[in-house]
Design an enzyme around this catalytic site. Structure first.
Site, PDB file in Angstrom:
ATOM      1  CG  HIS A  76      -5.910  -2.096  -5.909  1.00  0.00           C
ATOM      2  ND1 HIS A  76      -4.895  -1.524  -6.641  1.00  0.00           N
ATOM      3  CD2 HIS A  76      -5.306  -2.980  -5.076  1.00  0.00           C
ATOM      4  CE1 HIS A  76      -3.730  -2.038  -6.246  1.00  0.00           C
ATOM      5  NE2 HIS A  76      -3.952  -2.918  -5.309  1.00  0.00           N
ATOM      6  CD  GLU A 139       0.134  -7.465  -5.267  1.00  0.00           C
ATOM      7  OE1 GLU A 139      -0.604  -7.534  -4.276  1.00  0.00           O
ATOM      8  OE2 GLU A 139       1.001  -6.571  -5.411  1.00  0.00           O
ATOM      9  CD1 TRP A 144      -3.296  -9.045  -1.751  1.00  0.00           C
ATOM     10  CD2 TRP A 144      -2.094 -10.713  -0.864  1.00  0.00           C
ATOM     11  NE1 TRP A 144      -2.153  -9.193  -2.503  1.00  0.00           N
ATOM     12  CE2 TRP A 144      -1.399 -10.198  -1.984  1.00  0.00           C
ATOM     13  CE3 TRP A 144      -1.536 -11.774  -0.130  1.00  0.00           C
ATOM     14  CZ2 TRP A 144      -0.169 -10.724  -2.400  1.00  0.00           C
ATOM     15  CZ3 TRP A 144      -0.321 -12.288  -0.548  1.00  0.00           C
ATOM     16  CH2 TRP A 144       0.348 -11.764  -1.670  1.00  0.00           C
ATOM     17  CE1 TYR A 210       5.537  -2.854  -2.788  1.00  0.00           C
ATOM     18  CE2 TYR A 210       4.252  -4.731  -3.551  1.00  0.00           C
ATOM     19  CZ  TYR A 210       4.540  -3.379  -3.581  1.00  0.00           C
ATOM     20  OH  TYR A 210       3.838  -2.551  -4.422  1.00  0.00           O
ATOM     21  CD  GLU A 247       1.971  -3.533  -7.253  1.00  0.00           C
ATOM     22  OE1 GLU A 247       2.134  -3.648  -6.022  1.00  0.00           O
ATOM     23  OE2 GLU A 247       0.863  -3.597  -7.790  1.00  0.00           O
TER      24      GLU A 247
HETATM   25  C1  BMA Z   1      -1.601  -0.722  -1.766  1.00  0.00           C
HETATM   26  C2  BMA Z   1      -1.409   0.387  -0.750  1.00  0.00           C
HETATM   27  C3  BMA Z   1      -2.760   1.013  -0.519  1.00  0.00           C
HETATM   28  C4  BMA Z   1      -3.344   1.480  -1.838  1.00  0.00           C
HETATM   29  C5  BMA Z   1      -3.332   0.381  -2.884  1.00  0.00           C
HETATM   30  C6  BMA Z   1      -3.739   0.864  -4.257  1.00  0.00           C
HETATM   31  O1  BMA Z   1      -0.433  -1.428  -1.956  1.00  0.00           O
HETATM   32  O2  BMA Z   1      -0.515   1.364  -1.261  1.00  0.00           O
HETATM   33  O3  BMA Z   1      -2.609   2.105   0.338  1.00  0.00           O
HETATM   34  O4  BMA Z   1      -4.661   1.927  -1.655  1.00  0.00           O
HETATM   35  O5  BMA Z   1      -2.048  -0.171  -2.977  1.00  0.00           O
HETATM   36  O6  BMA Z   1      -2.875   1.847  -4.737  1.00  0.00           O
END
Ligand code: BMA
Length: 324
Positions: A76, A139, A144, A210, A247
């Protein structure tokens, strides 16, 4: 294989206690797959965006390798045009502007240098490199993140992907990565492949999804996700790539039978390499059960499914040994 993000680092009510794992405390063994994230490595921070020290992440990856499990790494990363902006703080056309801005591109390369240094520091006891799955720019069928669908064209996305993988391989000599392409929700094979960067740039195909029961009744979720799994299976078989649900999860696990009634019908006999649930950040948000949690008993039933591999079976499979 069953996987869990940050499983060894922390769980509900604990942090960095060697040997602990919420999954293990429910079923008696570790997951087979462990997810980690490199977000904020690009900023030279000692800890990632979820406060996990990178030195600990390295040690956990080595532990997982030693116990015969699989590691998968997401990133990220902040925005290379404006490093103060996070993955989520979207700026339109970041990728197009990045390739037109030499200073920003140099900055992005310096970020990749840090990722490369980390990846090549992942070594086993004989100094051998540890293979890990790297899952960049995930993703991207959603919007987002700054690399999401509405912020770049398919060609720009592919350019970013190829630039990244080529840089790591050719400039930095990083060869211990299996590259994972993982979308979010998609509607068809064509939709899934719209931003696919090419067979030479991908080793594993997957998607993140999810379950949000308010928007998606369990039956609909199962039907839709199973359909996506079937499309993924066809793509994986044709391209000779392994496929996975990279995920997933039901936040807070309030549906006590979610494991056998929702997740199992999605993954059963689908040829998936793994399914990974997201992190247990605390009582307010978690995706794996912990002792006493409402779905813990059902998770034990799920765990007993012979088609599922946890830590012991994956160790017995000797993934890192010589080929049979
Ligand atoms: C997202 C959440 C956030 C987190 C990010 C990276 O889905 O869980 O809180 O910072 O993933 O792990």
């Amino acid at each position: 294989m069953f996987g869990h993000q940050d499983d060894l680092a922390y769980g509900v009510g604990w942090q960095y206690e060697p040997g602990r794992s919420d999954v293990k405390e429910v079923v008696g063994e570790y997951p087979a797959v462990f997810g980690w994230d490199l977000g904020h490595m690009e900023l030279n921070k000692p800890v990632n965006l979820d406060s996990v020290p990178f030195a600990k992440t390295r040690a956990f990856i080595q532990q997982v390798y030693a116990q015969g499990g699989v590691n998968t790494i997401s990133w990220h990363l902040n925005n290379p045009l404006d490093p103060a902006k996070t993955s989520w703080d979207k700026q339109d056309s970041t990728i197009r502007r990045l390739f037109a801005n030499l200073e920003a591109l140099k900055r992005y390369q310096s970020w990749l240098d840090k990722v490369a240094a980390f990846m090549t520091s992942l070594k086993g006891p004989k100094g051998e490199l540890i293979p890990v799955i790297f899952r960049p720019f995930h993703e991207h069928t959603g919007s987002w993140f700054w690399w999401g669908r509405e912020h770049c064209s398919p060609e720009e996305y592919k350019q970013m992907w190829r630039f990244t993988v080529d840089y790591l391989r050719k400039q930095k000599n990083v060869h211990n990565l299996l590259i994972g392409y993982s979308t979010d929700r998609f509607s068809s094979r064509q939709d899934y492949l719209e931003r696919y960067p090419g067979d030479d740039y991908v080793d594993l195909v997957g998607f993140d999804i999810y379950h949000r029961p308010q928007a998606d009744k369990p039956d609909n979720f199962v039907a839709e996700t199973r359909q996506m799994v079937e499309t993924l299976r066809q793509i994986g078989q044709e391209k000779k790539k392994v496929w996975a649900i990279t995920e997933t999860g039901l936040g807070q696990l309030l549906l006590a039978n979610w494991w056998t009634e929702t997740l199992l019908p999605v993954i059963k006999d689908a040829g998936l390499s793994y399914v990974l649930v997201w992190r247990n950040e605390g009582k307010r948000q978690f995706f794996a059960p912990y002792p006493g949690q409402a779905s813990a008993e059902n998770f034990k039933t799920f765990y007993n499914n012979p088609g599922l591999l946890f830590g012991r079976k994956v160790a017995a499979a000797k993934l890192y040994g010589p080929l049979p």
